[in-house]
Scaffold this motif. Structure first.
Motif, short mmCIF file in Angstrom:
data_model
loop_
_atom_site.label_atom_id
_atom_site.label_comp_id
_atom_site.label_asym_id
_atom_site.label_seq_id
_atom_site.Cartn_x
_atom_site.Cartn_y
_atom_site.Cartn_z
N THR A 194 1.03 19.21 11.16
CA THR A 194 0.07 18.92 12.14
C THR A 194 -1.28 18.75 11.58
N VAL A 195 -2.02 17.58 11.79
CA VAL A 195 -3.35 17.44 11.21
C VAL A 195 -4.35 17.95 12.24
N HIS A 196 -4.83 18.92 11.62
CA HIS A 196 -6.04 19.65 12.58
C HIS A 196 -7.47 18.85 12.74
N GLN A 197 -8.02 18.16 11.64
CA GLN A 197 -8.85 17.10 11.69
C GLN A 197 -8.98 16.23 10.48
N ILE A 198 -9.57 15.18 10.58
CA ILE A 198 -9.89 14.44 9.65
C ILE A 198 -11.49 14.15 9.46
N ALA A 199 -11.91 14.11 8.04
CA ALA A 199 -13.39 13.80 7.96
C ALA A 199 -13.44 13.12 6.94
N ARG A 200 -14.62 12.25 6.55
CA ARG A 200 -14.62 11.45 5.63
C ARG A 200 -15.50 12.23 4.43
N ILE A 232 -10.42 12.77 4.31
CA ILE A 232 -9.40 13.95 4.00
C ILE A 232 -9.05 14.58 5.25
N ALA A 233 -7.35 14.63 5.38
CA ALA A 233 -6.84 15.15 6.50
C ALA A 233 -6.51 16.82 6.25
N ASP A 234 -7.02 17.57 7.27
CA ASP A 234 -6.91 18.89 7.12
C ASP A 234 -5.67 19.18 7.87
N THR A 235 -4.43 19.71 7.22
CA THR A 235 -3.16 19.75 7.92
C THR A 235 -2.46 21.15 7.66
N THR A 236 -1.49 21.52 8.45
CA THR A 236 -0.82 22.75 8.31
C THR A 236 0.11 22.79 6.98
N LYS A 237 0.05 21.59 6.19
CA LYS A 237 0.53 21.89 4.79
C LYS A 237 -0.44 21.34 3.76
N GLY A 238 -1.63 21.60 4.09
CA GLY A 238 -2.85 21.44 2.99
C GLY A 238 -3.45 20.25 3.28
N ALA A 239 -4.46 19.61 2.53
CA ALA A 239 -5.04 18.42 2.46
C ALA A 239 -4.51 17.25 1.98
N PHE A 240 -4.76 16.11 2.45
CA PHE A 240 -4.27 14.83 2.20
C PHE A 240 -5.47 13.84 2.13
N SER A 241 -5.57 13.00 1.04
CA SER A 241 -6.46 12.07 1.16
C SER A 241 -6.18 10.72 0.96
N ALA A 242 -6.90 9.91 1.43
CA ALA A 242 -6.72 8.33 1.36
C ALA A 242 -8.09 7.69 1.79
N LEU A 281 0.98 -1.13 0.22
CA LEU A 281 0.01 -0.03 -0.02
C LEU A 281 1.04 1.32 0.10
N SER A 282 0.37 2.22 -0.65
CA SER A 282 0.99 3.65 -0.55
C SER A 282 0.79 4.43 0.70
N VAL A 283 1.81 4.73 1.54
CA VAL A 283 1.44 5.23 2.86
C VAL A 283 2.19 6.52 2.92
N THR A 284 1.27 7.81 3.60
CA THR A 284 1.66 8.72 3.80
C THR A 284 1.75 9.02 5.38
N VAL A 285 2.96 9.26 5.97
CA VAL A 285 2.79 9.42 7.27
C VAL A 285 2.91 10.95 7.67
N LEU A 286 2.10 11.48 8.28
CA LEU A 286 1.99 12.90 8.65
C LEU A 286 2.44 13.13 10.14
#
Ligand SMILES: Cc1cc2nc3c(=O)[nH]c(=O)nc-3n(C[C@H](O)[C@H](O)[C@H](O)COP(=O)(O)OP(=O)(O)OC[C@H]3O[C@@H](n4cnc5c(N)ncnc54)[C@H](O)[C@@H]3O)c2cc1C
Length: 378
Positions: free
Chosen positions: A98-104, A110-120, A27-32
């Motif tokens: 920093t992940v502020h919040q995650i929502a489906r 979608i992870a809303d972070t200090t470096k923009g949005a990440f999705s998985a 799996l491709s993994v992004t660690v925040l």
């Protein structure tokens, strides 16, 4: 937006183990990670800290702790191990994120972070509990003029030379910090509010964790019943030291209350020889100390609250349903949750060692996540 199969939040032991397992499954993994290094919480722990669980049962999946390490590695060795683990599995967390919040959003998280949005489609929350120090409040605490900190801020004895220090709480941090202070010849008192459970770190020369693992399949009440006489013998009488033994055994205490018993590494000996004084709970603070619940007043220059942590993930998961308790603690960890694709790793206390548990959970989550990513509807 950055897309991958899995987002792992946190690059402590749980995040690294989860990421290594999932990457190994293709799996491709992004660690925040919000700090600038792996194992950041271990870097902040107090100087004298060694693992209380043995090396053989504290390694993460796929890479044991080095044989050159002692049975109970130091915190520096744990940090070196975590760095080597990340390097070995080529894990490259996105640091300072920093992940502020995650929502489906449909099938994606979608992870809303200090470096923009990440999705998985899959997200693993491996944020630990260090961000949630529990600081109980007592009447008068705001008037206390001394130095007041939580155990997570304690580093070593140097600020306390010639001071009278009160350590509040008799968990592993409280016990070890009191031991550290007393070894440094600092006037040390432990406030112990209620009954306690104490285990030797080794029993008959074997790490206590080995015993706990061997008995893992038995019901908690049975384990506690069988072990009670041996523990009594190994720990000795504690009542004459001003401590009360809890009626609930150690295993039930962890499973039912999430409270880990004290693994004694010398605190009891210091209580026995008088270098740590034991008092009861605190009734209230005064400007220069406390009143204990027996109403005796005592002066202290510093108070260290070794009062544990209370995880609260409500801000991180504002919309998730059926996954958190009303206080924000995950209902399950290392297993399927009520939200598809959402997993927690290492977030509830385990009777058989937290690091060992993290490894087991990471493997289980890996299997669940791979299945979920390859056949999402099932
Ligand atoms: C003093 C102490 C001693 C311990 N000793 C032992 C022991 O001997 N044996 C044992 O098995 N266990 C021990 N534990 C328990 C446990 O194993 C450790 O706490 C371990 O570090 C937990 O790993 P973790 O990855 O779950 O959490 P952490 O190590 O706390 O890592 C969490 C990571 O997530 C990051 N993070 C948090 N929130 C966010 C966010 N919103 N966005 C991005 N990143 C975020 C943090 O910066 C951190 O790097 C001990 C705990 C303490 C406090």
């Amino acid at each position: 937006m950055n897309n991958s199969d899995v987002i792992v939040i946190g690059a402590g032991p749980a995040g690294l183990a989860s990421a290594a397992i999932m990457q190994g499954l293709g799996l491709s993994v992004t660690v925040l990670e919000k700090t600038d290094a792996v194992g950041s919480v271990w870097r902040r722990h107090y100087d004298r800290l060694h693992l209380h669980t043995d090396r053989g049962h504290s390694g993460l999946p796929g890479m044991a702790m080095p044989r050159s390490y002692p049975t109970y590695p130091s915190k520096e060795q744990v940090i070196d191990y975590l760095e080597s683990y990340a390097a070995h599995f080529r894990l490259r967390p996105a640091f300072n994120t920093t992940v502020h919040q995650i929502a489906r959003d449909g099938a994606q998280w979608i992870a809303d972070t200090t470096k923009g949005a990440f999705s998985a489609p899959v997200v693993v929350v491996a944020t630990g509990w260090a961000d949630f120090p529990h600081r109980p409040s007592w009447p008068g605490i705001d008037t206390f003029r001394g130095h007041l900190i939580h155990s997570s801020e304690y580093r070593n004895t140097s600020p306390y030379t010639d001071q009278r220090v009160l350590v509040v709480g008799f968990g592993n941090s409280g016990g070890e910090i009191a031991l550290d202070l007393a070894t440094g010849r600092i006037d040390t008192t432990l406030a112990v509010r209620g009954p306690v459970q104490i285990l030797p770190r080794d029993l008959l020369g074997i790490p206590i964790l080995t015993w706990a693992i061997a008995q893992n399949s038995l019901p908690a009440a049975v384990v506690d019943f069988i072990n009670a006489p041996v523990i009594r013998l190994a720990v000795g009488p504690i009542e004459r030291l001003g401590l009360k033994r809890a009626a609930k055994g150690p295993r039930r205490m962890i499973e039912e209350d999430g409270r880990v018993p004290l693994l004694d590494i010398g605190t009891l000996a210091k209580i026995r020889d008088g270098s740590i004084k034991v008092r009861g709970g605190i009734d209230r603070f005064t400007p220069d100390g406390v009143f204990f619940s027996d109403q005796a007043a005592q002066q202290f220059d510093a108070v260290i609250l070794a009062t544990g942590f209370r995880t609260d993930l409500r801000a991180l998961l504002p919309n998730a349903r059926g996954v958190l308790s009303p206080e924000g603690k995950p209902l399950v960890t290392g297993a399927t949750t009520n939200e598809p694709g959402l997993y927690f790793c290492g977030l509830l206390a385990s009777p058989t060692g937290q690091l060992r548990q993290i490894g087991l959970e990471a493997i289980r989550i890996g299997d669940l996540a791979r299945h979920y990513v390859t056949s999402p509807g099932k």
